[in-house]
Design a protein around this motif. Structure first.
Motif, PDB file in Angstrom:
ATOM      1  N   MET A   1       0.860  -1.201   0.000  1.00 40.91           N
ATOM      2  CA  MET A   1       0.000   0.000   0.000  1.00 40.91           C
ATOM      3  C   MET A   1       0.888   1.240   0.000  1.00 40.91           C
ATOM      4  SD  MET A   1      -2.929   1.046   2.766  1.00 40.91           S
ATOM      5  CE  MET A   1      -3.945   2.479   2.524  1.00 40.91           C
ATOM      6  N   THR A   2       0.681   2.108  -0.962  1.00 38.40           N
ATOM      7  CA  THR A   2       1.482   3.317  -1.066  1.00 38.40           C
ATOM      8  C   THR A   2       0.955   4.375  -0.104  1.00 38.40           C
ATOM      9  OG1 THR A   2       1.925   2.866  -3.387  1.00 38.40           O
ATOM     10  CG2 THR A   2       2.301   5.108  -2.614  1.00 38.40           C
ATOM     11  N   ILE A   3       1.848   4.859   0.739  1.00 32.20           N
ATOM     12  CA  ILE A   3       1.472   5.899   1.698  1.00 32.20           C
ATOM     13  C   ILE A   3       2.041   7.224   1.221  1.00 32.20           C
ATOM     14  CG2 ILE A   3       1.533   6.575   4.115  1.00 32.20           C
ATOM     15  CD1 ILE A   3       0.188   3.894   3.582  1.00 32.20           C
ATOM     16  N   ILE A   4       1.164   8.183   0.919  1.00 31.24           N
ATOM     17  CA  ILE A   4       1.628   9.468   0.413  1.00 31.24           C
ATOM     18  C   ILE A   4       2.214  10.286   1.557  1.00 31.24           C
ATOM     19  CG2 ILE A   4       0.012   9.475  -1.520  1.00 31.24           C
ATOM     20  CD1 ILE A   4      -1.774  11.336   0.082  1.00 31.24           C
ATOM     21  N   SER A   5       3.177  11.141   1.214  1.00 31.46           N
ATOM     22  CA  SER A   5       3.888  11.906   2.229  1.00 31.46           C
ATOM     23  C   SER A   5       2.969  12.839   2.999  1.00 31.46           C
ATOM     24  CB  SER A   5       5.020  12.709   1.577  1.00 31.46           C
ATOM     25  OG  SER A   5       4.510  13.582   0.587  1.00 31.46           O
ATOM     26  N   ASP A   6       1.926  13.341   2.356  1.00 31.09           N
ATOM     27  CA  ASP A   6       0.999  14.244   3.047  1.00 31.09           C
ATOM     28  C   ASP A   6       0.361  13.553   4.242  1.00 31.09           C
ATOM     29  OD1 ASP A   6       1.556  16.239   1.298  1.00 31.09           O
ATOM     30  OD2 ASP A   6      -0.278  16.026   0.106  1.00 31.09           O
ATOM     31  N   LEU A   7       0.011  12.282   4.095  1.00 33.23           N
ATOM     32  CA  LEU A   7      -0.599  11.544   5.179  1.00 33.23           C
ATOM     33  C   LEU A   7       0.414  11.273   6.282  1.00 33.23           C
ATOM     34  CD1 LEU A   7      -3.010  10.084   6.382  1.00 33.23           C
ATOM     35  CD2 LEU A   7      -2.394   8.070   5.054  1.00 33.23           C
ATOM     36  N   ILE A   8       1.620  10.895   5.906  1.00 32.79           N
ATOM     37  CA  ILE A   8       2.672  10.625   6.895  1.00 32.79           C
ATOM     38  C   ILE A   8       2.898  11.848   7.770  1.00 32.79           C
ATOM     39  CG2 ILE A   8       5.150  10.235   7.169  1.00 32.79           C
ATOM     40  CD1 ILE A   8       3.632   7.718   6.553  1.00 32.79           C
ATOM     41  N   ASN A   9       2.848  13.014   7.186  1.00 33.97           N
ATOM     42  CA  ASN A   9       3.097  14.246   7.942  1.00 33.97           C
ATOM     43  C   ASN A   9       1.969  14.575   8.922  1.00 33.97           C
ATOM     44  OD1 ASN A   9       5.582  14.721   6.729  1.00 33.97           O
ATOM     45  ND2 ASN A   9       4.664  15.843   5.013  1.00 33.97           N
ATOM     46  N   LYS A  10       0.814  13.937   8.753  1.00 33.22           N
ATOM     47  CA  LYS A  10      -0.304  14.162   9.662  1.00 33.22           C
ATOM     48  C   LYS A  10      -0.310  13.184  10.830  1.00 33.22           C
ATOM     49  CE  LYS A  10      -3.271  15.981   5.973  1.00 33.22           C
ATOM     50  NZ  LYS A  10      -4.499  15.748   5.152  1.00 33.22           N
ATOM     51  N   ILE A  11       0.542  12.170  10.767  1.00 35.09           N
ATOM     52  CA  ILE A  11       0.596  11.153  11.816  1.00 35.09           C
ATOM     53  C   ILE A  11       1.578  11.600  12.893  1.00 35.09           C
ATOM     54  CG2 ILE A  11       1.196   8.745  12.326  1.00 35.09           C
ATOM     55  CD1 ILE A  11       0.429   8.061   9.446  1.00 35.09           C
ATOM     56  N   PRO A  12       1.211  11.531  14.168  1.00 37.88           N
ATOM     57  CA  PRO A  12       2.155  11.935  15.217  1.00 37.88           C
ATOM     58  C   PRO A  12       3.364  11.007  15.238  1.00 37.88           C
ATOM     59  CG  PRO A  12       0.261  10.819  16.183  1.00 37.88           C
ATOM     60  CD  PRO A  12      -0.063  11.043  14.728  1.00 37.88           C
ATOM     61  N   SER A  13       4.514  11.556  15.611  1.00 38.36           N
ATOM     62  CA  SER A  13       5.736  10.748  15.702  1.00 38.36           C
ATOM     63  C   SER A  13       6.237  10.761  17.137  1.00 38.36           C
ATOM     64  CB  SER A  13       6.809  11.324  14.765  1.00 38.36           C
ATOM     65  OG  SER A  13       8.004  10.586  14.852  1.00 38.36           O
ATOM     66  N   PRO A  14       6.595   9.562  17.665  1.00 41.59           N
ATOM     67  CA  PRO A  14       6.556   8.243  17.020  1.00 41.59           C
ATOM     68  C   PRO A  14       5.162   7.637  17.068  1.00 41.59           C
ATOM     69  CG  PRO A  14       7.443   8.026  19.232  1.00 41.59           C
ATOM     70  CD  PRO A  14       7.224   9.497  19.014  1.00 41.59           C
TER      71      PRO A  14
END
Length: 383
Positions: free
Chosen positions: A1-14
């Motif tokens: 499943m391809t995860i776009i960078s825009d979505l990754i940036n909305k996920i809290p880290s870690p």
């Protein structure tokens, strides 16, 4: 499943991130196995107990297996269906609470069964009783994960039993695999027949434990189905069960981390992350194994090498070495692949490092945050 960078940036880290579509892909394999072979597949909570995902898992799996009172409570309250319980040693205060929860209750020794048999026979709850057996075979090379090493504390040896089962015992549990293939399953069944064959006619069920990595691409599912069918043809009265841990959540999600600092040395660059391997992915250090990082590869001659450093003060809290097509920078986000199984169930709050949040990327591409941890969670573990 391809995860776009825009979505990754909305996920809290870690953050531990489950991918719904990948979980359903794995469940489709187990649905097929249950349709084509006479075997039931249980979720082993010791490997994956993310209860937010249970509504998805329940569509395919008829129940869960537990290794303790708390896991049994989780199985009964959050999963439902059958609850199979096994513990290396039950406590007096736990067993009465386990009894009304368990459909199947397995003991590690004849001594433990004989000790608790009077309590169980007097109870209004009557789970089916089993014994864990030691088949004296395991393909597992790492001793820490091999339950069949010499002088093991796990399971009953063939020579510890007579010619008849202890009164009240209806099943066997055999757990000797770890991320193993169908040929290890075939060898296991052969060992059971060779060592414990005289008891099989007296049993109602045989639980073949976990370690069946049927969702690995290289696993021969067709072969597993055929050997299970062949075994059941020889013992048609036996109900066969497996309880995979890793396989259910294999390659279904990742651990998101962020680069906090870069420390160059003459040989490599240390990458300081907001995750801890010892606290958040302890299997990486215990097994040990080097996790895959999305977009990274093993360094080749002349490439800059990066060593991934955890956020705790433990000197050995690091994993390496990796190379990237572009130099890393502070603030870059890294995705550690295949971080669902044996991670969240084994995490600690050592050093008080920030604990990863937990969430899921749904099939529609949106992210849902299930849990974020706080200082209060850290304090609650200490008193």
């Amino acid at each position: 499943m391809t995860i776009i960078s825009d979505l990754i940036n909305k996920i809290p880290s870690p953050c531990f991130v489950l991918e719904e579509a990948l979980l359903e892909r794995n469940l489709a394999i187990f649905a097929r196995v249950q349709q084509e072979a006479p075997v039931k597949v249980m979720l082993a909570l010791k490997g994956f107990s993310l209860f937010h995902s249970f509504p998805i898992l329940r569509k395919t799996l008829p129940g869960a297996s537990a290794s303790s009172l708390w896991e049994a409570q989780l199985a009964a309250e959050k999963f439902g269906g059958e609850v199979h319980v096994y513990s290396p040693a039950y406590r007096d205060e736990d067993l009465p609470q386990i009894l009304p929860l368990a459909s199947h209750l397995t003991f590690n020794s004849v001594t433990q069964w004989e000790r608790y048999a009077p309590i169980i026979t007097k109870s209004s709850s009557h789970p089916s009783i089993g014994l864990r057996i030691n088949p004296e075979y395991s393909p597992v090379k790492t001793a820490l994960y091999n339950p069949c090493v010499p002088y093991t504390r796990l399971g009953v040896l063939e020579n510890q039993l007579g010619d008849t089962l202890p009164k009240g015992v209806e099943g066997f549990l055999c757990h000797n695999l770890c991320e193993s293939d169908s040929y290890a399953l075939e060898k296991t069944l052969s060992q059971i027949e060779q060592l414990f064959g005289r008891f099989l006619s007296q049993l109602k069920w045989l639980n073949l434990g976990g370690g069946h990595l049927m969702t690995r691409k290289e696993y021969d599912v067709d072969h597993a189905i055929e050997i299970i069918k062949a075994f059941h043809k020889r013992y048609p009265h036996l109900r066969l069960i497996i309880e995979p841990g890793s396989a259910i959540a294999w390659e279904t999600g990742f651990l998101l981390s962020t680069v906090q600092d870069l420390i160059p040395t003459p040989a490599l660059t240390n990458v300081m992350l907001d995750i801890s391997f010892t606290a958040h992915t302890p299997d990486c250090l215990e097994m040990p194994y080097k996790p895959v990082i999305r977009g990274a590869h093993d360094p080749q001659d002349g490439e800059k090498a990066y060593c991934m450093g955890g956020s705790s003060c433990l000197a050995g809290d690091f994993i390496g070495n990796y190379a990237f097509t572009e130099d890393l920078s502070i603030g870059d986000r890294l995705i550690f692949e295949d971080m669902m199984h044996y991670t969240m169930v084994k995490t600690s709050m050592f050093n008080g490092v920030v604990h990863p949040a937990i969430g899921m990327i749904k099939k529609d591409g949106t992210f849902v945050l299930w849990r974020k941890f706080s200082y209060q969670d850290y304090c609650a573990r200490l008193g």
